[in-house]
Design a protein around this motif. Structure first.
Motif, PDB file in Angstrom:
ATOM      1  N   TYR A  12       0.833  -1.204   0.000  1.00 16.02           N
ATOM      2  CA  TYR A  12       0.000   0.000   0.000  1.00 16.02           C
ATOM      3  C   TYR A  12       0.871   1.260   0.000  1.00 16.02           C
ATOM      4  CZ  TYR A  12      -4.140  -2.896   0.945  1.00 16.02           C
ATOM      5  OH  TYR A  12      -5.167  -3.820   0.874  1.00 16.02           O
ATOM      6  N   ASP A  13       1.984   1.254   0.742  1.00 11.68           N
ATOM      7  CA  ASP A  13       2.917   2.385   0.710  1.00 11.68           C
ATOM      8  C   ASP A  13       3.417   2.628  -0.708  1.00 11.68           C
ATOM      9  OD1 ASP A  13       2.907   3.203   3.361  1.00 11.68           O
ATOM     10  OD2 ASP A  13       4.702   2.059   3.912  1.00 11.68           O
ATOM     11  N   PHE A  14       3.806   1.533  -1.379  1.00 10.69           N
ATOM     12  CA  PHE A  14       4.301   1.630  -2.742  1.00 10.69           C
ATOM     13  C   PHE A  14       3.225   2.181  -3.681  1.00 10.69           C
ATOM     14  CE2 PHE A  14       5.017  -0.051  -6.996  1.00 10.69           C
ATOM     15  CZ  PHE A  14       6.328   0.344  -7.234  1.00 10.69           C
ATOM     16  N   VAL A  15       2.001   1.681  -3.534  1.00 13.79           N
ATOM     17  CA  VAL A  15       0.884   2.135  -4.371  1.00 13.79           C
ATOM     18  C   VAL A  15       0.617   3.620  -4.133  1.00 13.79           C
ATOM     19  CG1 VAL A  15      -1.613   1.921  -4.751  1.00 13.79           C
ATOM     20  CG2 VAL A  15      -0.178  -0.131  -4.658  1.00 13.79           C
ATOM     21  N   LEU A  16       0.580   4.036  -2.879  1.00 14.22           N
ATOM     22  CA  LEU A  16       0.329   5.447  -2.566  1.00 14.22           C
ATOM     23  C   LEU A  16       1.424   6.342  -3.130  1.00 14.22           C
ATOM     24  CD1 LEU A  16      -0.962   5.012   1.083  1.00 14.22           C
ATOM     25  CD2 LEU A  16      -2.305   5.805  -0.887  1.00 14.22           C
ATOM     26  N   SER A  17       2.652   5.911  -3.014  1.00 16.24           N
ATOM     27  CA  SER A  17       3.764   6.672  -3.584  1.00 16.24           C
ATOM     28  C   SER A  17       3.635   6.746  -5.104  1.00 16.24           C
ATOM     29  CB  SER A  17       5.085   6.014  -3.190  1.00 16.24           C
ATOM     30  OG  SER A  17       6.171   6.661  -3.792  1.00 16.24           O
ATOM     31  N   GLY A  18       3.292   5.620  -5.719  1.00 20.19           N
ATOM     32  CA  GLY A  18       3.123   5.592  -7.172  1.00 20.19           C
ATOM     33  C   GLY A  18       1.989   6.485  -7.644  1.00 20.19           C
ATOM     34  N   LEU A  19       0.882   6.490  -6.915  1.00 16.76           N
ATOM     35  CA  LEU A  19      -0.238   7.354  -7.289  1.00 16.76           C
ATOM     36  C   LEU A  19       0.170   8.827  -7.216  1.00 16.76           C
ATOM     37  CD1 LEU A  19      -3.185   5.481  -5.541  1.00 16.76           C
ATOM     38  CD2 LEU A  19      -2.838   5.754  -8.015  1.00 16.76           C
ATOM     39  N   SER A  20       0.899   9.186  -6.181  1.00 12.97           N
ATOM     40  CA  SER A  20       1.370  10.574  -6.059  1.00 12.97           C
ATOM     41  C   SER A  20       2.320  10.927  -7.199  1.00 12.97           C
ATOM     42  CB  SER A  20       2.067  10.782  -4.711  1.00 12.97           C
ATOM     43  OG  SER A  20       1.150  10.631  -3.657  1.00 12.97           O
ATOM     44  N   GLN A  21       3.235  10.011  -7.505  1.00 14.91           N
ATOM     45  CA  GLN A  21       4.178  10.233  -8.602  1.00 14.91           C
ATOM     46  C   GLN A  21       3.445  10.372  -9.934  1.00 14.91           C
ATOM     47  OE1 GLN A  21       7.096   7.096  -9.000  1.00 14.91           O
ATOM     48  NE2 GLN A  21       7.717   7.790 -11.021  1.00 14.91           N
ATOM     49  N   ALA A  22       2.472   9.503 -10.172  1.00 12.21           N
ATOM     50  CA  ALA A  22       1.700   9.562 -11.418  1.00 12.21           C
ATOM     51  C   ALA A  22       0.939  10.872 -11.521  1.00 12.21           C
ATOM     52  CB  ALA A  22       0.737   8.381 -11.500  1.00 12.21           C
ATOM     53  N   ASN A  23       0.426  11.348 -10.403  1.00 10.09           N
ATOM     54  CA  ASN A  23      -0.308  12.610 -10.399  1.00 10.09           C
ATOM     55  C   ASN A  23       0.617  13.772 -10.748  1.00 10.09           C
ATOM     56  OD1 ASN A  23      -2.573  14.247 -10.069  1.00 10.09           O
ATOM     57  ND2 ASN A  23      -2.190  14.525  -7.890  1.00 10.09           N
TER      58      ASN A  23
END
Length: 133
Positions: free
Chosen positions: A85-96
């Motif tokens: 979940y940490d990785f996913v949240l970081s990825g979502l922020s990066q994608a944004n």
């Protein structure tokens, strides 16, 4: 017309939630996160930056909710899910920030894999808790 459709969807989701087990609610959360990520990818492709930000924000909120429901005991599963979940949240922020659809594909694949595992839990185990004897 669009407002009526959104109202109908909200009523439909609300009625499903009122009758759903915790297991089903979790399935719905995964599906909602995946849907918002797909929609945000479409928004990036169409240069709809405002919608992209709102949709990724909703996906982040859903993943944070899933993460908040983890039972963080000494189990390896809980710790691994927390890291994912940490990785996913970081990825979502990066994608944004970067309008990066490849990162959205990566986080979707992770969430889809977790959802598929969740979907494989047998019906008779849906209401078992960690405290059950």
């Amino acid at each position: 017309m669009r407002g009526s459709l959104q109202s109908y969807r909200k009523v439909s989701v609300d009625s499903q939630l009122s009758e759903a087990s915790p297991h089903r609610i979790t399935q719905m959360l995964f599906a909602g996160a995946l849907e918002r990520i797909a929609q945000s990818k479409h928004a990036i492709d169409n240069n709809d930056i405002a919608s992209k930000g709102a949709l990724i924000g909703k996906a982040i909120g859903i993943v944070q909710g899933l993460r908040g429901c983890l039972v963080m005991d000494d189990s390896e599963i809980g710790q691994n899910l927390n890291s994912l979940y940490d990785f996913v949240l970081s990825g979502l922020s990066q994608a944004n920030i970067n309008n990066d659809t490849a990162v959205l594909d990566d986080v979707s694949e992770i969430l889809r894999t977790i959802k598929e595992a969740w979907d494989q839990i047998p019906q008779e185990e849906h209401n078992i808790t960690a405290h059950a004897s």
